[in-house]
Write a protein that holds these residues in place. Structure first.
Motif, short mmCIF file in Angstrom:
data_model
loop_
_atom_site.label_atom_id
_atom_site.label_comp_id
_atom_site.label_asym_id
_atom_site.label_seq_id
_atom_site.Cartn_x
_atom_site.Cartn_y
_atom_site.Cartn_z
N GLU A 193 73.85 62.93 -23.74
CA GLU A 193 74.81 62.31 -24.66
C GLU A 193 74.27 61.02 -25.25
N GLY A 194 73.11 60.60 -24.77
CA GLY A 194 72.53 59.36 -25.29
C GLY A 194 71.01 59.40 -25.22
N LEU A 195 70.40 58.61 -26.08
CA LEU A 195 68.94 58.53 -26.13
C LEU A 195 68.59 57.04 -26.18
N SER A 196 67.63 56.65 -25.36
CA SER A 196 67.39 55.20 -25.25
C SER A 196 66.36 54.71 -26.26
N ILE A 197 66.40 53.42 -26.48
CA ILE A 197 65.33 52.68 -27.17
C ILE A 197 65.04 51.46 -26.30
N HIS A 198 63.77 51.17 -26.10
CA HIS A 198 63.37 49.89 -25.51
C HIS A 198 62.62 49.11 -26.57
N ASN A 199 62.99 47.88 -26.78
CA ASN A 199 62.28 47.08 -27.77
C ASN A 199 62.37 45.60 -27.42
N TYR A 200 61.24 45.05 -27.02
CA TYR A 200 61.18 43.62 -26.70
C TYR A 200 60.56 42.86 -27.86
N SER A 201 60.96 41.60 -28.02
CA SER A 201 60.34 40.71 -28.99
C SER A 201 59.33 39.85 -28.25
N LEU A 202 58.06 40.01 -28.63
CA LEU A 202 56.96 39.44 -27.85
C LEU A 202 56.17 38.35 -28.56
N GLY A 203 56.35 38.29 -29.88
CA GLY A 203 55.48 37.40 -30.65
C GLY A 203 54.27 38.15 -31.16
N GLY A 204 54.44 39.43 -31.41
CA GLY A 204 53.42 40.21 -32.11
C GLY A 204 52.47 41.01 -31.26
N LYS A 205 52.18 40.58 -30.06
CA LYS A 205 51.21 41.35 -29.28
C LYS A 205 51.43 41.21 -27.78
N TRP A 206 50.97 42.22 -27.09
CA TRP A 206 51.00 42.24 -25.62
C TRP A 206 49.73 41.58 -25.11
N PRO A 207 49.70 40.85 -24.02
CA PRO A 207 50.84 40.55 -23.15
C PRO A 207 51.71 39.43 -23.73
N PRO A 208 52.92 39.31 -23.18
CA PRO A 208 53.81 38.25 -23.65
C PRO A 208 53.13 36.89 -23.49
N HIS A 209 53.10 36.11 -24.54
CA HIS A 209 52.30 34.89 -24.51
C HIS A 209 53.01 33.67 -25.11
N LEU A 210 54.12 33.88 -25.81
CA LEU A 210 54.77 32.73 -26.44
C LEU A 210 55.44 31.87 -25.38
N PRO A 211 55.23 30.55 -25.44
CA PRO A 211 55.89 29.69 -24.45
C PRO A 211 57.40 29.65 -24.64
N GLY A 212 58.10 29.45 -23.55
CA GLY A 212 59.57 29.39 -23.60
C GLY A 212 60.08 28.00 -23.89
N PRO A 238 55.12 33.73 -18.78
CA PRO A 238 55.78 33.30 -17.54
C PRO A 238 55.95 31.78 -17.52
N ALA A 239 57.08 31.34 -17.00
CA ALA A 239 57.32 29.89 -16.88
C ALA A 239 56.23 29.28 -16.01
N PRO A 240 55.74 28.10 -16.39
CA PRO A 240 54.66 27.48 -15.61
C PRO A 240 55.03 27.40 -14.13
N GLY A 241 54.09 27.79 -13.30
CA GLY A 241 54.30 27.70 -11.86
C GLY A 241 55.06 28.87 -11.26
N SER A 242 55.52 29.80 -12.11
CA SER A 242 56.30 30.92 -11.56
C SER A 242 55.37 32.08 -11.20
N ASN A 243 55.85 32.97 -10.36
CA ASN A 243 55.11 34.20 -10.03
C ASN A 243 55.11 35.09 -11.28
N VAL A 247 59.79 35.34 -14.95
CA VAL A 247 60.66 34.17 -15.15
C VAL A 247 60.23 33.51 -16.45
N GLN A 248 61.15 33.25 -17.34
CA GLN A 248 60.81 32.55 -18.58
C GLN A 248 61.88 31.53 -18.90
N GLU A 249 61.47 30.54 -19.69
CA GLU A 249 62.43 29.49 -20.05
C GLU A 249 63.26 29.95 -21.23
N ASN A 250 64.55 29.76 -21.13
CA ASN A 250 65.51 30.22 -22.16
C ASN A 250 65.92 29.05 -23.04
#
Ligand code: AHR
Length: 524
Positions: free
Chosen positions: A270-289, A340-345, A350-353
């Protein structure tokens, strides 16, 4: 730059509304006109569009939701009370659990029965940490009860079996005196649970088993058929959600829809999923929070607007097989994914919001509402402490993120009916400057959400109501001094809503929107 205006108009046309491509022109003095087409109405905005996602990842569950019954942190049966109170205030309609990638390695039997006897396992996807299994099925449903939300359960397609999933469903939903139902009762819950959505795997093109689309479809059919909801008291049948578009690839969507509607007796979705993250253009996630400037602000927001086209493309494929729109689009993972937030695993995501995330959330929620004829459910990633979360906790402390406040501002849109709006989006760099959505709630009250993306210029907006004079508008606006302004334990209200009123002139509403702001007003 007229392309920007066309984009906004295009979104509305796809949503079946009556918007013109450009909307009414902005006046030369820099004001923007928003015309609410009060005589017309669009689709119902399902409450579940404002859903959440909670995965066994980092401190998303352990620490973020579950602290255990003996914790000094105030809790009800192990579930922290501050988080429950915060989530009740945003009327969370549905929570997706236990993953994410974690779902395809989760074995539900590890998470039932006496706490002391539950096995310790390894969370292979997220840092190889110990999974104590203290938060299992009963704790999840207790959490849902406490916050008043419905269940979206994802079954293990990658490393589990149809039999394991069928047993889980029988355990949770059967009211007959089966051994599994009796076991549930012995574990403290005689009444069957209600499952609104059942996810048939997660990202099976990736962490869920690297399956080809055709292989996935064959597996998915078995889970769809055998994982039965046995709760006879259900007014609405459980909705099964297959894995669809992800990693910017439509193969799964095509394969699932080609097989749909299946054999009504044997399987369906009854449903079909979409996953879509905003990353700043490329993997891996690199934009600071945090500590970023206008470049990164504009980059992430421009990318997030791709959500509109993604939904349009998925819907176009679905329309070929399902022109009546029976299968819903479920955007069951979305949001900003930052460095990842500085100092986090780094495995804990973990990212800054910041305020930027709040603007991003408003733009996506507006897109979902404009596509409400197909988009029936979405789940922002994730609820606590992970990615673009609602709350951040640290021991006994909890802080609300800027994104949380957008969800709170948008509560009136839950279950409301979309009302078309015409406006000139204008431009800020290569993005639209404004976005706007209107809806009428069940009590007949009219609501308007307006986002001013421009981080430098206040927006002067004049709102008209078709065929009638406006009398008043008041509500709240979310903004902060900088694009990366954030809430912290020391300063929890740096980004928090404040009252906003419109002046009324000649039957029109006159609003000044601060730079980089989201406002929601009730309009008379
Ligand atoms: O939300 C984090 C992860 O992102 C999920 O576990 C997975 O489904 C996606 O890749």
């Amino acid at each position: 730059m007229s392309g920007i205006r066309l984009d906004i108009g295009f979104m509305a046309v796809l949503a079946g509304l009556t918007l013109s491509a450009a909307g009414p022109a902005g006046a030369e003095d820099g004001t923007t006109a928003i015309a609410i087409q009060t005589g017309k109405s669009g689709p119902r905005i399902e409450r579940d569009i404002f859903g959440q996602f909670a995965e066994h990842l980092g401190t998303g569950i352990y620490g973020g939701i579950w602290v255990g019954k003996d914790s000094p942190i105030p809790n009800v049966r192990g579930i922290r009370s501050d988080v429950v109170a915060a989530l009740k205030a945003i009327k969370v309609p549905v929570v997706r659990w236990p993953g994410g990638c974690f779902a395809d390695e989760y074995h539900w039997r590890n998470g039932i029965g006496p706490a002391a006897k539950r096995p310790a396992t390894v969370n292979g996807n997220w840092g190889g940490v110990i999974e104590p299994n203290s938060f299992g099925s009963h704790e999840f449903f207790d959490f849902l009860d406490q916050i008043g939300a419905e269940a979206y359960l994802s079954v293990n397609v990658g490393s589990g079996s149809p039999q394991e999933a069928a047993d889980w469903l029988e355990y949770l939903t059967s009211s007959s005196p089966t051994t599994l139902a009796k076991q549930r009762a012995a574990n403290g819950h005689p009444a069957p649970y209600r499952i609104k959505y059942l996810g048939l795997g997660n990202e099976n093109w990736g962490c869920g088993g690297s399956m080809s689309p055709d292989h996935y479809v064959e597996e998915m059919k078995l889970f769809s058929h055998y994982a039965r909801d046995l709760n006879p008291a259900l007014a609405e049948p459980m909705q099964r959600v297959a894995v669809g578009w992800g990693d910017k690839d439509s193969d799964y969507t095509e394969a699932v829809m080609k097989a749909w509607p299946g054999d009504h007796w044997a399987w369906s979705v009854e449903g079909l999923s979409i996953h879509n993250y905003s990353l700043g253009g490329k993997w891996p996630p690199h934009l600071p929070g945090n500590g970023f400037g206008e470049e990164d602000y504009a980059l992430l927001l421009k990318e997030t607007l791709d959500m509109d086209q993604l939904i349009a493309k998925e819907t176009a494929i679905m329309d070929r097989y399902d022109p009546a729109g029976k299968v819903g689009v479920m955007v069951d993972e979305w949001g900003a994914w930052l460095a990842p937030a500085p100092g986090s695993n780094p495995h804990f995501l973990v990212q800054e919001n910041s305020l930027r995330d709040a603007i991003l959330a408003s733009l996506n929620l507006n897109i979902f509402m404009r596509h409400a004829d197909r988009v029936r459910q979405t789940n922002i990633a994730q609820l606590a402490n992970v990615l673009q979360s609602m709350v951040v906790t640290d021991g006994p402390r909890m802080v609300l993120t800027p994104t949380y406040h957008v969800y709170k501002l948008y509560v009136p849109f839950q279950g409301a009916t979309l009302v078309p709006v015409e406006f000139d989006a204008g431009h800020y760099r290569d993005l639209p400057r404004f976005d706007a959505v209107a809806a009428r709630d069940a009590q007949g009250k009219l609501w308007l959400a307006v986002t001013n993306i421009d981080p430098n210029q206040a927006g002067h907006v004049v709102v008209t109501l078709a065929g009638t004079s406006a009398e008043a508008a008041s509500g709240q606006v979310l903004t902060a001094p900088k694009v990366d302004s954030a809430n912290s334990f020391a300063a929890p209200d740096t980004v928090a809503p404040k009252p906003i009123d419109a002046a009324v002139k000649d039957g029109k509403l006159d609003l000044v929107l601060p730079p980089k702001s989201v406002a929601v007003l009730s309009v008379r």
